[in-house]
Write an enzyme that holds these catalytic residues in place. Structure first.
Site: not given
Length: 471
Positions: A113, A143, A217-219, A275
């Site tokens: 993101h 992500d 902003g830490n992402s 599966g």
């Protein structure tokens, strides 16, 4: 954490003699050396912080222009219910995040993101040098994204992966990133929880929870253990105010490691395919299955010929562990499979009709059988303007739908087309047309072309609905 010690005073020598020994009160003392006085995380931070980078992105967005006059009731009475939106215009959107160098030649991992939709990605190192980055591969379902910068042969500081399965609740960690764009920031905390699921709507989940402060902003930044290794990629927070309240989540290093390995193999991010699918064993299900407590995943469907089927797993089995690690819901099971690499095997602890046994599953790539055969439907029929495709495990995994589903799925719908006017949506699965089951795109086109009225049965999520159309 506070420790409470209750001391009971009992009269009489006999009772006192029989009483258990009283635990000694912990002794407090002042630091006895300069090293103890100067206890600090600084040496750790100096070693690992250069491997954490800032990521700046820009992308072009199309937004509708709005006239402020149309928000005024006085003017709206002259224009009725006309939309206040004008012609769309383009604008440049900028965003900020963090990333971690995990290979000395410039391989960086961050959250998907952070870079999703970006037309330009700039990586700023701790020494303030900036590099243009290219996306090696990205996986929105977990992500994560892998980037690369051209270092011209220079070796950069990098972090090694920690085995995230060995992390324990209570371990000390530091989080490093660039919250709110104020500059590289270090926060300290502990591991608050493990195996957290139900955070957002990602596919494979088993987050590490920490109370180290994580903010916007830490992402994509690093969660680091005291041995200087990467425990996880900081990704999400639980908040009511938009800031940290001490509940942050990181993607475990084992999932990050398998993602990076797949991305660097050069064929995009390919994950092992299990599966089979199942549901969480609740208290009521546990009682009906004769289990002593809730836990595990009750298998309710197995793909014929898939890895789980070949290993002998059957509907009605309860999977308790994968390689000795408990799985308590379908997302945790998928996470455990996702941390493995193609060609590896996993061992399942399974209960079937009250009997425990082990199964070994060989993990392979999801097959694209049948071929997707993407086709835009045309002509005088209700699905004109819709792009459809044949579902296969590989295609279903790519678009984020159930890999056990078969048949034909709506992939895209052209604006203003007959399909759009009927509210047909991407992700809808076609079940029947005029009473006949749809198994492939080729059969669908023939049925649509040979009628002048149509009864369409579609499945959207868990709901099935019918459209009767005459053009």
């Amino acid at each position: 954490m506070h420790r409470f010690l209750k001391v009971f005073l009992v009269a009489g020598s006999l009772l006192a003699a029989c009483a258990p020994p009283v635990l000694a009160q912990p002794q407090t003392r002042v630091p006895g050396s300069e090293a103890e006085i100067r206890l600090t995380f600084a040496p750790l931070v100096k070693r690992v912080a250069p491997a954490v980078v800032n990521i700046y992105t820009r992308r072009v967005e199309r937004v509708a222009q709005t006239s402020p006059l149309m928000n005024d009731p006085f003017f709206r009475q002259f224009f009725g219910n006309l939309s206040p939106q004008g012609q769309p215009r383009e604008r440049i959107a900028r965003s900020l995040g963090s990333g971690v160098i995990i290979e000395p030649d410039g391989v960086i991992v961050t959250n998907n993101h952070v870079i999703d939709g970006a037309t330009e990605i700039v990586v700023a190192l701790a020494d303030r040098r900036e590099f243009e980055a290219k996306v090696v591969a990205a996986d929105p379902h977990v992500d994560l994204a892998v980037l690369r910068i051209d270092t011209k042969g220079e070796k950069l500081p990098h972090l090694e992966f920690r085995d995230s399965d060995d992390i324990e609740v209570g371990d000390l960690v530091v989080a490093i990133g660039d919250p709110f764009g104020v500059g590289q920031t270090v926060t300290q905390g502990i591991i608050s929880g493990l195996g957290r699921t139900g955070i957002g709507d990602l596919d494979a989940q088993s987050y590490i929870q920490t109370d180290a402060a994580i903010n916007p902003g830490n992402s994509g930044g690093a969660l680091v253990t005291m041995d200087g290794k990467l425990a996880g990629i900081n990704s999400a927070i639980f908040t009511k105010s938009g800031g940290s309240i001490g509940i942050g989540f990181a993607i475990p290093a084992n999932l990050v490691s398998s993602t990076v390995a797949s991305a660097l193999a050069g064929k995009g991010i390919k994950r092992p395919w299990f599966g089979a699918q199942g549901e969480t064993v609740t208290f009521e299900l546990a009682r009906s299955l004769g289990l002593d407590r809730p836990g595990g995943v009750l298998i309710n469907a197995v793909y014929r010929g898939g890895p789980a089927d070949r290993a002998g797993l059957k509907a009605g089995d309860v999977v308790l562990t994968v390689d000795g690690r408990e799985v308590n819901d379908p997302r945790a099971l998928k996470f455990r499979i996702s941390t493995r690499r193609l060609g590896e095997t996993v061992k399942l602890d399974v209960i079937r009709e009250g009997r425990h046994f082990d199964l070994t599953v060989a993990l392979v790539e999801a097959p694209e059988t049948p071929p997707r055969d993407l086709t835009q439907l045309q002509g005088n029929q209700p699905l004109a303007g819709a792009t459809v495709g044949n579902l296969s495990p590989a295609f279903a995994e790519e678009i984020g739908t159930d890999t056990l589903d078969r048949g034909v799925i709506i992939v895209k719908v052209a604006d203003g087309s007959p399909a759009d006017r009927l509210n047909i949506q991407p992700g809808d699965r076609l079940v029947k047309v005029n009473g006949k089951t749809i198994e492939a795109v080729s059969g669908l086109q023939k049925l649509l072309a040979s009628a002048d009225r149509w009864s369409l049965v579609l499945k959207r999520g868990s709901q099935q609905y019918t459209l009767n159309v005459r053009l």
